[in-house]
Scaffold this motif. Sequence first.
Motif, PDB file in Angstrom:
ATOM      1  N   HIS A  43       0.831  -1.209   0.000  1.00 41.89           N
ATOM      2  CA  HIS A  43       0.000   0.000   0.000  1.00 41.89           C
ATOM      3  C   HIS A  43       0.864   1.258   0.000  1.00 41.89           C
ATOM      4  N   LEU A  44       1.965   1.208   0.743  1.00 39.80           N
ATOM      5  CA  LEU A  44       2.880   2.345   0.766  1.00 39.80           C
ATOM      6  C   LEU A  44       3.508   2.563  -0.609  1.00 39.80           C
ATOM      7  N   ALA A  45       3.882   1.468  -1.262  1.00 43.47           N
ATOM      8  CA  ALA A  45       4.464   1.586  -2.596  1.00 43.47           C
ATOM      9  C   ALA A  45       3.447   2.160  -3.585  1.00 43.47           C
ATOM     10  N   LEU A  46       2.180   1.748  -3.456  1.00 36.74           N
ATOM     11  CA  LEU A  46       1.133   2.290  -4.320  1.00 36.74           C
ATOM     12  C   LEU A  46       0.961   3.782  -4.087  1.00 36.74           C
ATOM     13  N   ALA A  47       1.001   4.201  -2.826  1.00 33.60           N
ATOM     14  CA  ALA A  47       0.879   5.627  -2.511  1.00 33.60           C
ATOM     15  C   ALA A  47       1.991   6.423  -3.185  1.00 33.60           C
ATOM     16  N   ARG A  48       3.200   5.877  -3.191  1.00 32.94           N
ATOM     17  CA  ARG A  48       4.319   6.558  -3.844  1.00 32.94           C
ATOM     18  C   ARG A  48       4.070   6.722  -5.345  1.00 32.94           C
ATOM     19  N   ARG A  49       3.431   5.722  -5.965  1.00 28.99           N
ATOM     20  CA  ARG A  49       3.181   5.797  -7.403  1.00 28.99           C
ATOM     21  C   ARG A  49       2.055   6.766  -7.734  1.00 28.99           C
ATOM     22  N   VAL A  50       1.049   6.826  -6.866  1.00 26.58           N
ATOM     23  CA  VAL A  50      -0.100   7.690  -7.120  1.00 26.58           C
ATOM     24  C   VAL A  50       0.212   9.150  -6.817  1.00 26.58           C
ATOM     25  N   ALA A  51       1.075   9.401  -5.846  1.00 21.38           N
ATOM     26  CA  ALA A  51       1.300  10.754  -5.325  1.00 21.38           C
ATOM     27  C   ALA A  51       1.589  11.811  -6.383  1.00 21.38           C
ATOM     28  N   PRO A  52       2.403  11.533  -7.416  1.00 28.14           N
ATOM     29  CA  PRO A  52       2.701  12.600  -8.378  1.00 28.14           C
ATOM     30  C   PRO A  52       1.486  13.171  -9.102  1.00 28.14           C
ATOM     31  N   ALA A  53       0.390  12.417  -9.160  1.00 26.41           N
ATOM     32  CA  ALA A  53      -0.803  12.895  -9.860  1.00 26.41           C
ATOM     33  C   ALA A  53      -1.695  13.750  -8.977  1.00 26.41           C
ATOM     34  N   LEU A  54      -1.334  13.927  -7.697  1.00 26.98           N
ATOM     35  CA  LEU A  54      -2.203  14.621  -6.751  1.00 26.98           C
ATOM     36  C   LEU A  54      -1.743  16.051  -6.515  1.00 26.98           C
ATOM     37  N   PRO A  55      -2.673  16.959  -6.218  1.00 22.19           N
ATOM     38  CA  PRO A  55      -2.293  18.332  -5.870  1.00 22.19           C
ATOM     39  C   PRO A  55      -1.458  18.358  -4.595  1.00 22.19           C
ATOM     40  N   ALA A  56      -0.611  19.355  -4.470  1.00 26.09           N
ATOM     41  CA  ALA A  56       0.317  19.425  -3.340  1.00 26.09           C
ATOM     42  C   ALA A  56      -0.368  19.347  -1.976  1.00 26.09           C
ATOM     43  N   PRO A  57      -1.505  20.014  -1.735  1.00 25.16           N
ATOM     44  CA  PRO A  57      -2.126  19.929  -0.404  1.00 25.16           C
ATOM     45  C   PRO A  57      -2.593  18.527  -0.046  1.00 25.16           C
ATOM     46  N   VAL A  58      -2.853  17.700  -1.066  1.00 29.20           N
ATOM     47  CA  VAL A  58      -3.231  16.301  -0.828  1.00 29.20           C
ATOM     48  C   VAL A  58      -1.988  15.423  -0.798  1.00 29.20           C
ATOM     49  N   ARG A  59      -1.076  15.680  -1.724  1.00 28.67           N
ATOM     50  CA  ARG A  59       0.113  14.846  -1.893  1.00 28.67           C
ATOM     51  C   ARG A  59       1.093  14.966  -0.729  1.00 28.67           C
ATOM     52  N   ASP A  60       1.412  16.174  -0.302  1.00 30.46           N
ATOM     53  CA  ASP A  60       2.504  16.357   0.652  1.00 30.46           C
ATOM     54  C   ASP A  60       2.246  15.694   2.005  1.00 30.46           C
ATOM     55  N   PRO A  61       1.063  15.858   2.625  1.00 26.13           N
ATOM     56  CA  PRO A  61       0.836  15.139   3.881  1.00 26.13           C
ATOM     57  C   PRO A  61       0.745  13.636   3.675  1.00 26.13           C
ATOM     58  N   LEU A  62       0.257  13.201   2.509  1.00 32.69           N
ATOM     59  CA  LEU A  62       0.227  11.770   2.215  1.00 32.69           C
ATOM     60  C   LEU A  62       1.644  11.199   2.210  1.00 32.69           C
ATOM     61  N   LEU A  63       2.570  11.915   1.571  1.00 34.66           N
ATOM     62  CA  LEU A  63       3.953  11.449   1.534  1.00 34.66           C
ATOM     63  C   LEU A  63       4.639  11.583   2.893  1.00 34.66           C
ATOM     64  N   ALA A  64       4.210  12.553   3.701  1.00 36.08           N
ATOM     65  CA  ALA A  64       4.768  12.667   5.053  1.00 36.08           C
ATOM     66  C   ALA A  64       4.433  11.419   5.862  1.00 36.08           C
ATOM     67  N   PHE A  65       3.195  10.948   5.747  1.00 36.40           N
ATOM     68  CA  PHE A  65       2.835   9.710   6.450  1.00 36.40           C
ATOM     69  C   PHE A  65       3.578   8.521   5.857  1.00 36.40           C
ATOM     70  N   THR A  66       3.620   8.459   4.535  1.00 38.16           N
ATOM     71  CA  THR A  66       4.296   7.340   3.886  1.00 38.16           C
ATOM     72  C   THR A  66       5.750   7.242   4.318  1.00 38.16           C
ATOM     73  N   GLY A  67       6.440   8.374   4.365  1.00 39.45           N
ATOM     74  CA  GLY A  67       7.832   8.369   4.800  1.00 39.45           C
ATOM     75  C   GLY A  67       7.981   7.873   6.227  1.00 39.45           C
ATOM     76  N   HIS A  68       7.100   8.327   7.125  1.00 38.83           N
ATOM     77  CA  HIS A  68       7.160   7.856   8.517  1.00 38.83           C
ATOM     78  C   HIS A  68       6.932   6.348   8.584  1.00 38.83           C
ATOM     79  N   ALA A  69       5.914   5.860   7.859  1.00 45.20           N
ATOM     80  CA  ALA A  69       5.591   4.439   7.916  1.00 45.20           C
ATOM     81  C   ALA A  69       6.724   3.583   7.356  1.00 45.20           C
ATOM     82  N   GLU A  70       7.390   4.080   6.320  1.00 42.06           N
ATOM     83  CA  GLU A  70       8.497   3.316   5.731  1.00 42.06           C
ATOM     84  C   GLU A  70       9.693   3.244   6.671  1.00 42.06           C
ATOM     85  N   ARG A  71       9.847   4.250   7.523  1.00 41.58           N
ATOM     86  CA  ARG A  71      10.977   4.257   8.470  1.00 41.58           C
ATOM     87  C   ARG A  71      10.676   3.505   9.760  1.00 41.58           C
ATOM     88  N   THR A  72       9.427   3.153   9.995  1.00 43.15           N
ATOM     89  CA  THR A  72       9.010   2.553  11.255  1.00 43.15           C
ATOM     90  C   THR A  72       8.896   1.041  11.110  1.00 43.15           C
TER      91      THR A  72
END
Length: 226
Positions: A43-72
């Motif tokens: 699911h995290l990998a899918l989020a990384r693939r989808v993120a570039p198509a999203l507006p910044a206010p949606v994309r940036d917090p999504l990637l902030a969570f994804t980055g935390h989850a990948e490090r945890t």
Amino acid sequence: MRTTGTNRRATLRPAGRPEPWHSYAWQVQSLLLGYPDEDFAGHLALARRVAPALPAPVRDPLLAFTGHAERTPADDLAVAYVATFDHRKRCCPYLTYYAHGDTRKRGIALLRLKQAYGAAGLRPVEDELPDHLAVVLEFAGLDPSAGHRLLTEHRAGLELLRLALRAEDSPWAHLLQSVSATLPPLKGDEEEAVARLAAEGPPGEQVGLAPYTPPQFMPDPAGGPR
């Protein structure tokens, strides 16, 4: 769910009809708001693939969570999920709870959600309530117009959940920020509802919810703490 595979520029117009990118955002947010099981890395990998198509206010917090989850570590993330959503009532992921609490009206609201899903030819799984945010987002991803309406109806509860998660310094607050960015901004009456809910909490009548309420929100029959 398939992604477009493109890096097109998207713009936010959440106050009108849903844009094509809404369905991708809601599907990914739904997956990331579920329990982090053995499929979560995908699911995290899918989020990384989808993120570039999203507006910044949606994309940036999504990637902030994804980055935390990948490090945890996976076990630590699962423990944090349970501690956040199962053990903190203020972080309840069940949207009708904010408007109706443990009252008979919540049972009616849950039934209406099931009817909305059924009208779209869908049936939620039996082991999850239809008002769980992940379930509502999954529905929104499949039926964006109806899903947008349901999410907007629960705008005040979503905002209260976002604020509660932020107060807990929870990484899931990033996901709620991403969800909120797909919806119209709060209006005056919704801001008042958020303030009221924050001050008073949801209604507390413990009647008529046996078929609907998750165990962690049911009164203890022994009268003791859970």
